[in-house]
Design a protein around this motif. Structure first.
Motif, short mmCIF file in Angstrom:
data_model
loop_
_atom_site.label_atom_id
_atom_site.label_comp_id
_atom_site.label_asym_id
_atom_site.label_seq_id
_atom_site.Cartn_x
_atom_site.Cartn_y
_atom_site.Cartn_z
N VAL A 102 9.52 -13.88 -4.02
CA VAL A 102 10.25 -15.14 -4.07
C VAL A 102 10.92 -15.33 -2.72
O VAL A 102 11.63 -14.44 -2.25
N PHE A 103 10.71 -16.48 -2.09
CA PHE A 103 11.19 -16.71 -0.73
C PHE A 103 12.32 -17.74 -0.73
O PHE A 103 12.16 -18.85 -1.24
N GLU A 104 13.45 -17.34 -0.15
CA GLU A 104 14.57 -18.27 -0.04
C GLU A 104 14.25 -19.39 0.93
O GLU A 104 14.68 -20.53 0.76
N LYS A 105 13.46 -19.08 1.97
CA LYS A 105 12.98 -20.08 2.92
C LYS A 105 11.45 -20.04 2.93
O LYS A 105 10.85 -18.97 2.95
N LYS A 106 10.85 -21.20 2.92
CA LYS A 106 9.40 -21.30 2.83
C LYS A 106 8.74 -20.57 4.00
O LYS A 106 9.02 -20.85 5.16
N PRO A 107 7.82 -19.64 3.72
CA PRO A 107 7.15 -18.91 4.80
C PRO A 107 5.87 -19.63 5.23
O PRO A 107 5.39 -20.55 4.58
N VAL A 108 5.31 -19.17 6.35
CA VAL A 108 3.98 -19.61 6.75
C VAL A 108 2.98 -18.77 5.97
O VAL A 108 3.08 -17.54 5.95
N ASP A 109 2.03 -19.42 5.32
CA ASP A 109 1.14 -18.71 4.39
C ASP A 109 0.42 -17.53 5.04
O ASP A 109 0.34 -16.44 4.45
N HIS A 110 -0.13 -17.74 6.24
CA HIS A 110 -0.93 -16.66 6.83
C HIS A 110 -0.10 -15.43 7.20
O HIS A 110 -0.64 -14.34 7.37
N ALA A 111 1.23 -15.61 7.28
CA ALA A 111 2.09 -14.47 7.58
C ALA A 111 2.25 -13.54 6.38
O ALA A 111 2.80 -12.44 6.51
N LEU A 112 1.78 -13.95 5.20
CA LEU A 112 1.92 -13.14 3.99
C LEU A 112 0.76 -12.18 3.78
O LEU A 112 0.83 -11.30 2.92
N VAL A 113 -0.31 -12.32 4.57
CA VAL A 113 -1.53 -11.53 4.33
C VAL A 113 -1.27 -10.04 4.52
O VAL A 113 -1.65 -9.22 3.67
N ASP A 114 -0.64 -9.66 5.62
CA ASP A 114 -0.41 -8.23 5.89
C ASP A 114 0.45 -7.59 4.81
O ASP A 114 0.16 -6.46 4.36
N GLU A 115 1.51 -8.28 4.40
CA GLU A 115 2.39 -7.75 3.36
C GLU A 115 1.65 -7.61 2.04
O GLU A 115 1.86 -6.63 1.30
N CYS A 116 0.78 -8.57 1.73
CA CYS A 116 0.00 -8.52 0.50
C CYS A 116 -0.93 -7.31 0.49
O CYS A 116 -1.01 -6.57 -0.50
N LEU A 117 -1.63 -7.08 1.59
CA LEU A 117 -2.57 -5.96 1.67
C LEU A 117 -1.84 -4.62 1.65
O LEU A 117 -2.31 -3.65 1.07
N GLU A 118 -0.68 -4.57 2.28
CA GLU A 118 0.13 -3.35 2.27
C GLU A 118 0.56 -3.01 0.85
O GLU A 118 0.52 -1.85 0.41
N SER A 119 0.99 -4.03 0.11
CA SER A 119 1.38 -3.82 -1.28
C SER A 119 0.20 -3.34 -2.11
O SER A 119 0.34 -2.45 -2.98
N HIS A 120 -0.97 -3.88 -1.85
CA HIS A 120 -2.18 -3.48 -2.58
C HIS A 120 -2.52 -2.02 -2.30
O HIS A 120 -2.89 -1.27 -3.22
N ARG A 121 -2.41 -1.61 -1.05
CA ARG A 121 -2.73 -0.23 -0.69
C ARG A 121 -1.77 0.77 -1.34
O ARG A 121 -2.14 1.89 -1.68
N LYS A 122 -0.50 0.36 -1.51
CA LYS A 122 0.48 1.25 -2.14
C LYS A 122 0.10 1.55 -3.58
O LYS A 122 0.35 2.65 -4.08
N VAL A 123 -0.51 0.58 -4.26
CA VAL A 123 -0.88 0.76 -5.67
C VAL A 123 -2.22 1.46 -5.81
O VAL A 123 -2.37 2.42 -6.59
N PHE A 124 -3.23 1.02 -5.04
CA PHE A 124 -4.60 1.49 -5.22
C PHE A 124 -5.06 2.48 -4.16
O PHE A 124 -6.15 3.03 -4.27
#
Length: 469
Positions: free
Chosen positions: A341-363
């Motif tokens: 949940v973002f208090e300030k709207k982010p740039v969408d493409h800036a979320l890719v690295d964080e998303c993949l990092e989160s995925h690697r932590k689980v799988f």
């Protein structure tokens, strides 16, 4: 020490010949089994509830609650799934033998909704985040979810505010502060004095301005003249509340009040709305009287939900929304593996690295296929960088394409990835339509974030419950 869960369960005999009823029962049986198999989830929630229920009241007495943490969590899950308010879910459970069995309150007294509200608000946003992480980890370890395919998208979750206008915000400020002044007069008439409140005049000015306002955004001279009456009226009340707070503090320090804690709370509330009132006044002066274009980052859109952000997402049916952006990442089994949940709207493409990092932590590794819409496109160099570690990157390019880029997006793997990506739109629709995430009814930033976490948790329980028969 408060109990976490009920150790003694009762037998349930509720045979049903209706398939839809059997499906309804099976869904809750599956959720119940998941919660029983993952006791760490209840343990984590228990830490928050234990803290709120061991606080002392003003008389030095502890707050007692005869309901277990497991029961409270189950009631909150049922509330989201059934789409009820806190009051509504209490009535619904009280009238349903099966839901009583699910929440582990059989023939006993049911929790009242005011206590349930206190308990729900005690569960912190970080706790809901941790609870979702625990459920995700358990699902991954059991093989219920796999990490081969991943899709990512964002959506807007609206706050519960009316359409913001300068006159509307000024009237909100005046009505709230005048009501607080009336409360102060009941505590200490001398602190509030007998100065006259002019609610009717303030509301009449706001109504006239609303009727004269132009849809083009221009402000006529006659409308300005109305603002020249309304703004000083609100400014005078805000200044008055500052004096009232000073008098209340003086009386509190002199120990003249029977309930100093109530006075302290009143001072805090008046100070909160008073500071927001000054922002509203300055905003109206800059926009209406000075003709200045105030940046959205400097605006306040509601004195009741001051954290609200204006969102422009280019949607034809809804070009402007008020709330916050949420990111949803989902695996093939429709399980939401993470959210933000973002208090300030982010740039969408800036979320890719964080998303993949989160995925690697689980799988433990990157997905074989990663899909998102073209809003997550940054550059072809970035796509090539992702393709070095991920077999299929299904993110369409913005703008003109070369023959090589067209060939890439015409491939069968890319098209399958885009079809898979479209599934997250259905999940977002389900969250909003069925689980109440179209508009947040809870007040404050903390409760806003917690509501998202609770809705995602309920969604994931429903997904995992399908595998239990």
């Amino acid at each position: 020490m408060r109990k976490k869960r009920n150790s003694q369960l009762e037998f349930g005999f509720q045979p049903s010949n209706l398939a839809v009823t059997q499906e309804y029962f099976a869904r809750y049986e599956g959720i119940s089994a998941i919660l029983e198999e993952n006791p760490k989830i209840v343990d984590r929630v228990h830490e928050d509830l234990k803290r709120i229920l061991t606080r002392k009241d003003r008389g030095g007495r502890g707050r007692k609650c005869e309901f277990t943490t497991d029961t409270v969590l189950r009631i909150l899950v049922a509330q989201i799934i059934e789409g009820e308010s806190l009051r509504g879910i209490v009535i619904r459970i009280d009238d349903s033998k099966y839901l009583r069995r699910f929440v582990r309150i059989y023939n006993g007294k049911l929790v009242d909704f005011t206590t349930l509200c206190t308990l729900k608000n005690a569960i912190q946003p970080k706790t809901w985040k941790k609870v979702n992480d625990l459920l995700t980890q358990a699902a991954a370890e059991s093989g219920a979810i796999t990490g081969g395919r991943l899709r990512l998208d964002t959506t807007a979750y609206e706050t519960n505010i009316h359409w913001p206008t300068d006159s509307g915000l000024l009237w909100d400020t005046y009505s709230v502060l005048s009501r607080l002044i009336e409360f102060v007069r009941e505590i200490d008439p001398e602190a509030a004095s007998d100065r006259r409140l002019q609610n009717r005049k303030a509301k009449r000015l706001h109504t006239k301005i609303a009727r004269r306002s132009s849809k083009k955004g221009t402000v006529s001279e006659k409308t300005k003249s109305l603002y020249l009456q309304l703004i000083p009226l609100v400014e005078g009340l805000v200044s008055w509340t500052h004096v009232v707070c000073e008098r209340l503090r003086a009386g509190r320090d002199a120990e003249t009040y029977v309930e100093p804690h109530a006075v302290e709370s009143m001072i805090e509330v008046i100070g909160h709305y008073g500071s927001l009132g000054w922002k509203v006044i300055m905003q109206a002066q800059r926009r209406v009287l000075d003709g200045e274009k105030v940046p959205n980052d400097e605006k306040i859109f509601s004195i009741f939900e001051p954290h609200t952000e204006l969102l422009k997402r280019g949607k034809a049916g809804k070009p402007i929304e008020f709330g916050h952006m949420i990111s949803i990442q989902q695996v093939e089994e429709k399980f939401i593996s993470d959210y933000e949940v973002f208090e300030k709207k982010p740039v969408d493409h800036a979320l890719v690295d964080e998303c993949l990092e989160s995925h690697r932590k689980v799988f433990g590794e990157n997905p074989r296929e990663f899909s998102a819409d073209k809003g997550f496109y940054e550059s072809m160099a970035r796509i090539e960088e992702l393709e070095a570690d991920i077999e299929v990157v299904s993110i369409a390019k913005k703008g003109a394409r070369t023959a090589e880029e067209l060939a890439r997006e015409s491939g069968e793997d890319f098209k399958l990835g885009q079809r898979f990506r479209a599934g997250v739109e259905g999940t977002i629709s389900f969250l909003k339509r069925a689980l109440g995430m179209f508009r947040c009814r809870n007040k404050g930033w903390g409760h806003y974030v917690a509501t998202v976490g609770a809705s995602v948790f309920a969604h994931n329980l429903l997904i995992l419950a399908r595998s239990y028969g």
